[in-house]
Design an enzyme around this catalytic site. Sequence first.
Site, short mmCIF file in Angstrom:
data_model
loop_
_atom_site.label_atom_id
_atom_site.label_comp_id
_atom_site.label_asym_id
_atom_site.label_seq_id
_atom_site.Cartn_x
_atom_site.Cartn_y
_atom_site.Cartn_z
N HIS A 188 1.00 -1.31 -0.05
CA HIS A 188 -0.37 -0.41 0.06
C HIS A 188 1.08 1.44 0.52
O HIS A 188 1.76 1.57 0.69
CB HIS A 188 -1.12 -0.41 1.49
CG HIS A 188 -0.49 -0.34 2.51
ND1 HIS A 188 -0.09 1.13 3.66
CD2 HIS A 188 0.02 -0.92 3.18
CE1 HIS A 188 0.23 1.05 4.77
NE2 HIS A 188 0.36 -0.18 4.53
N ASP B 94 6.06 1.27 5.91
CA ASP B 94 4.93 1.06 5.94
C ASP B 94 4.19 2.08 5.24
O ASP B 94 4.14 3.20 5.35
CB ASP B 94 4.23 1.38 7.86
CG ASP B 94 2.87 0.45 7.65
OD1 ASP B 94 2.67 0.04 6.94
OD2 ASP B 94 2.24 0.96 8.41
N GLU C 185 -4.91 1.66 2.64
CA GLU C 185 -4.58 -0.10 3.68
C GLU C 185 -5.25 0.77 4.86
O GLU C 185 -6.26 -0.22 5.53
CB GLU C 185 -3.16 -0.67 4.01
CG GLU C 185 -3.43 -1.99 4.35
CD GLU C 185 -2.75 -2.01 6.02
OE1 GLU C 185 -2.40 -2.48 6.22
OE2 GLU C 185 -2.75 -0.70 6.29
N GLU C 186 -5.14 1.65 5.79
CA GLU C 186 -4.54 2.07 6.65
C GLU C 186 -6.22 2.95 7.27
O GLU C 186 -6.18 2.83 8.62
CB GLU C 186 -3.46 3.21 6.87
CG GLU C 186 -2.22 3.74 6.79
CD GLU C 186 -1.67 2.66 7.44
OE1 GLU C 186 -2.26 1.76 8.78
OE2 GLU C 186 0.44 1.82 7.39
ZN LIG Z 1 1.22 -0.70 6.03
#
Ligand SMILES: [Zn+2]
Length: 462
Positions: free
Chosen positions: A175, A187, A221-222
């Site tokens: 993502h 991330d 995604e988050e």
């Molecule tokens: Zn992630």
Amino acid sequence: MRKRYDFEQRESEHDLSLDSNFPTEKSRHSVHSIPVYAGVLVLLYLILLYGLVIYFNGRLPAALNVQDESENPSAFISSRAIHDLQLLTKMGPRITGGYENEVLAVDFITREINFIVQQAHKNQKIEWDVQVTSGAYTLDLLHVDQINAYANVQNVVVKVHGTNDTENSLLVNAHFDSVPTSPGGSDDGINVVAMLEVLRKLSKSSARPLHNIILLFNGAEETPLQASHGFITKHKWAKGCKVVLNLEACGAGGKMILFQTGPQTPWLMDYYSKVPHPYAQAAGEEIFQNGWIPSDTDYRIFRDFGGLVGMDFAFYVNGYRYHTKYDDFENIPSGSYQHVGDNLLHLVNSLSRAPELSEEVPTSGKMVFFDFLGYFMVYYTTSIATVMNMAAVLASTAVAVYGITKLGFTKSSTKYIVTTFLALLSGWILAAVVMLLTALLLDNSGRAMTWYANPWLIFGLM
Ligand SMILES: [Zn+2]
């Protein structure tokens, strides 16, 4: 130690006449009085073991740059991925729905893809698509149903066509959105740029894969897990996806660990065991699949809503940087790119040619898996693990029973057995109490997370 020795010595003086099988003072002495050098040796062994594990755990592969490409034409080139991540993280936090995510990041990724497709080898057939999708799903998190509705989230999807002309596909997901508090370096930016570099290498190859490869650059995604749901339930290329490689992070830098695989697909481990830098641990699978932590990855969405099998990977070291401004570009060593890149490129090449993607493979069972210092994989089915564990339980029970029968059940030996057992038990209880007290002390002094950045504090608990 001292006290126990005295007790046994005194006891044996009195009881020697009662039972000839009972150990003499001399034999007891040899068991309980361990020479000092033996203790030092054990300590040295433990320090050596700890040092070796720390060394091998932190060792990263050397990163390749464009000058190395002529010598290694099919290798993953980290320097291009590093350059891409610098550009992506410069945008700052990329929040789903925000300008940086929906415009800048999508624009950057689509421009790169467009360029790669234009330069691709003439044998390759590559298509790409920007999906804008809306929907809703319900997910059980910690035994509470959560409803999640979303509108107009974006996915950038690339399809590298296989030669076998079916819909069977390998899916790779990362993502590009981040949490509002972080530039999302590990991330999940590093995995996005690793996928771009893998696409470059695939596009330059004269050989097409057997099955399609779908690269999903996912924009929500988050929020959590929305864009993957939008893809797997609505996109035209989702139906043929059989296996997913999901790339995540809950830390920054270090190595990418395989922490979850399946369900019921032991054959996947045959492919993972051949990657250049094996790094895996099955314990995470237990934690995730038993629902012990209130967190999940897109892997679950692909599994639960798309029926896919696959592997779930994550960067996890320096977890204290996760979702903070310190999960940035500067804190990722170049070897981390090479680690994820080499492994991902290998898996994409091997799984996109795997017969298991087109055949129904009648397999079942879970695997126990771990790497040995990053050199090779050890893996076996849980039924073999059960046999091994039961053998260990039976062997230790047999040793205990043998010891007790050898002593016999005289008054003094029973006293000896009971005292030894109680000493062991109180040792465990004391250890637990000391640990709890230490935890309480750290908690009340506002230093509950000190161990996170200083893992050596574990020695205080040993
Ligand atoms: Zn992630």
